[in-house]
Design an enzyme around this catalytic site. Structure first.
Site, PDB file in Angstrom:
ATOM      1  N   GLY A 113       1.093  -1.331   0.055  1.00 32.54           N
ATOM      2  CA  GLY A 113       0.084   0.147  -0.004  1.00 32.54           C
ATOM      3  C   GLY A 113       0.774   1.252  -0.002  1.00 32.54           C
ATOM      4  O   GLY A 113       0.586   2.218   0.554  1.00 32.54           O
ATOM      5  N   LEU A 116       4.008   1.443  -4.532  1.00 29.41           N
ATOM      6  CA  LEU A 116       5.306   0.752  -5.178  1.00 29.41           C
ATOM      7  C   LEU A 116       4.865  -0.266  -5.881  1.00 29.41           C
ATOM      8  O   LEU A 116       5.729  -1.334  -6.215  1.00 29.41           O
ATOM      9  CB  LEU A 116       6.389   0.719  -4.147  1.00 29.41           C
ATOM     10  CG  LEU A 116       6.889   1.878  -3.390  1.00 29.41           C
ATOM     11  CD1 LEU A 116       7.854   1.454  -2.234  1.00 29.41           C
ATOM     12  CD2 LEU A 116       7.593   2.881  -4.394  1.00 29.41           C
ATOM     13  N   GLY A 117       3.651  -0.585  -6.279  1.00 22.89           N
ATOM     14  CA  GLY A 117       3.179  -1.717  -7.101  1.00 22.89           C
ATOM     15  C   GLY A 117       3.219  -3.068  -6.109  1.00 22.89           C
ATOM     16  O   GLY A 117       3.179  -4.155  -6.894  1.00 22.89           O
ATOM     17  N   ASP A 162       1.611  -1.349 -13.763  1.00 17.22           N
ATOM     18  CA  ASP A 162       2.197  -2.356 -12.691  1.00 17.22           C
ATOM     19  C   ASP A 162       2.430  -3.723 -12.972  1.00 17.22           C
ATOM     20  O   ASP A 162       3.611  -4.291 -12.492  1.00 17.22           O
ATOM     21  CB  ASP A 162       1.245  -2.067 -11.281  1.00 17.22           C
ATOM     22  CG  ASP A 162       0.911  -0.731 -10.701  1.00 17.22           C
ATOM     23  OD1 ASP A 162       1.503   0.264 -11.745  1.00 17.22           O
ATOM     24  OD2 ASP A 162       0.500  -0.588  -9.772  1.00 17.22           O
TER      25      ASP A 162
HETATM   26  C1  MEV Z   1      -0.286   2.993 -11.103  1.00 13.19           C
HETATM   27  O1  MEV Z   1       0.721   2.729  -9.899  1.00 13.19           O
HETATM   28  C2  MEV Z   1      -1.116   4.409 -10.739  1.00 13.19           C
HETATM   29  C3  MEV Z   1      -1.896   5.057 -11.719  1.00 13.19           C
HETATM   30  O2  MEV Z   1      -1.487   5.623 -12.818  1.00 13.19           O
HETATM   31  C4  MEV Z   1      -3.135   4.041 -11.751  1.00 13.19           C
HETATM   32  C5  MEV Z   1      -2.968   3.061 -13.023  1.00 13.19           C
HETATM   33  O3  MEV Z   1      -2.186   3.246 -13.913  1.00 13.19           O
HETATM   34  O4  MEV Z   1      -3.570   2.123 -13.034  1.00 13.19           O
HETATM   35  C6  MEV Z   1      -2.715   6.273 -10.936  1.00 13.19           C
END
Ligand code: MEV
Length: 322
Positions: A113, A116-117, A162
């Protein structure tokens, strides 16, 4: 017996978070750490489960015979309505894996959370470990589809950036339409400061949609895209001042979009005060982490200043481990 561990890499977004959701490019890189998973068979039976002691996470995939919210096995009650439990079920279903009696035991080197993916790293490591355990032929596209099914449970409508990085590692430019394209270049050192503030990606994506009316031609989204292009050119050309300037402006635009917080702004200001050439929030915002780039001799001062704000930062090398 050697235990095989499968990895999902953590990530940082250098430029282009939020605008990536609207089809624009984002410049991002895998961290040199993530979530490692091993499949441990449980011959005495029991549910398909995930156990990650460092996150205090112990969940089981919901099955047809469970009591609502929990599964009981040998007097142990394991949560089944945690997003990771539902994500595990989604991954197993996408792989056609059923519910084998196996424990997926994890070692996480990134905080959960924190922008950082972590959820994508978890999903990719789980999909890889489960596929290996069941001897399924699963290429990256199959692993990606399974992991994205889990991400939809965590985040609603993720762009997929991610998961792409959690699978491929390295650094690249991601677009929803074309996926991840590696960028050439040497390793770059980046400071990462997890604020400790919890955040919800889905909430932040909804906030940007409310702010922009969900219109991709909103000038702030277009500016984030232009900054991504400028920053990518700067990164490839080793122009750290140019990359830093793009990061600084991107933080200001993300702030206008309502996804920064006073704590994140403070960590960015602190990094600058101690010699950073660029600093910004990374990921969805609303909490989570900041990143900064700085001359090597300034790194220790920035980390020490963050520590005075109760933030234990670290330096990661991106682009160096493809
Ligand atoms: C991804 O880590 C962050 C956002 O761009 C959402 C996404 O790309 O799914 C905010």
């Amino acid at each position: 017996m050697t235990t095989i561990r499968d990895i999902g890499w953590g990530k940082i977004i250098l430029l282009g978070e939020h605008s990536v959701v609207y089809g624009y490019p984002a410049l991002a890189a895998a961290l040199d750490r993530g979530v490692m998973m091993s499949a441990v068979p449980t011959p005495a039976g029991g549910p398909l489960r995930i156990d990650i002691p460092s996150w205090e996470m112990r969940v089981a995939a919901p099955g047809v015979f469970d009591e609502p919210g929990q599964v009981r096995h040998h007097n142990t009650i394991t949560e089944t309505d945690h997003p990771a439990a539902r994500g595990l079920a989604a991954i197993a279903d996408a792989l056609g894996a059923g519910r084998p009696s196996v424990s997926l035991v994890g070692d996480a080197q990134i905080p959960p959370g924190a922008g950082l993916g972590s959820s994508a790293a978890l999903a990719v490591a789980v999909a890889r470990a489960l596929a290996r355990y069941l001897r399924l032929v699963a290429d990256n596209a199959t692993i990606g589809a399974a992991a994205n099914a889990s991400e939809e449970i965590f985040h609603g409508t993720p762009s997929g950036i991610d998961v792409a990085l959690a699978i491929a590692g390295g650094a690249g430019v991601f677009r929803k339409s074309t996926g991840l394209r590696p960028v050439p270049g040497n390793a770059l050192r980046v400071l990462v400061g997890p604020s400790g503030q919890p955040r919800s990606t889905a909430e932040m994506v909804a906030r940007v949609a409310a702010e922009t009316g969900g219109k991709p031609d909103d000038p702030r989204l277009r500016e984030l895209a232009a900054l991504t292009d400028a920053g990518t050119t700067a990164l490839v050309g080793r122009d750290l001042a140019g990359l830093g300037a793009a990061m600084d402006r991107a933080h200001a635009v993300l702030r206008e979009l309502g996804v920064s917080t006073p704590v994140l702004d403070d960590l960015v200001t602190t990094a600058h005060a101690h010699g950073a050439v660029g600093a910004k929030l990374t990921g969805a915002g609303g909490g989570g982490s900041v990143i900064a780039i700085a001359p090597r001799e300034r790194e220790a001062a920035i980390l020490a200043a963050w520590r005075a704000h109760d933030v234990i930062g670290f330096v990661t090398t991106i682009g160096g481990h493809q």
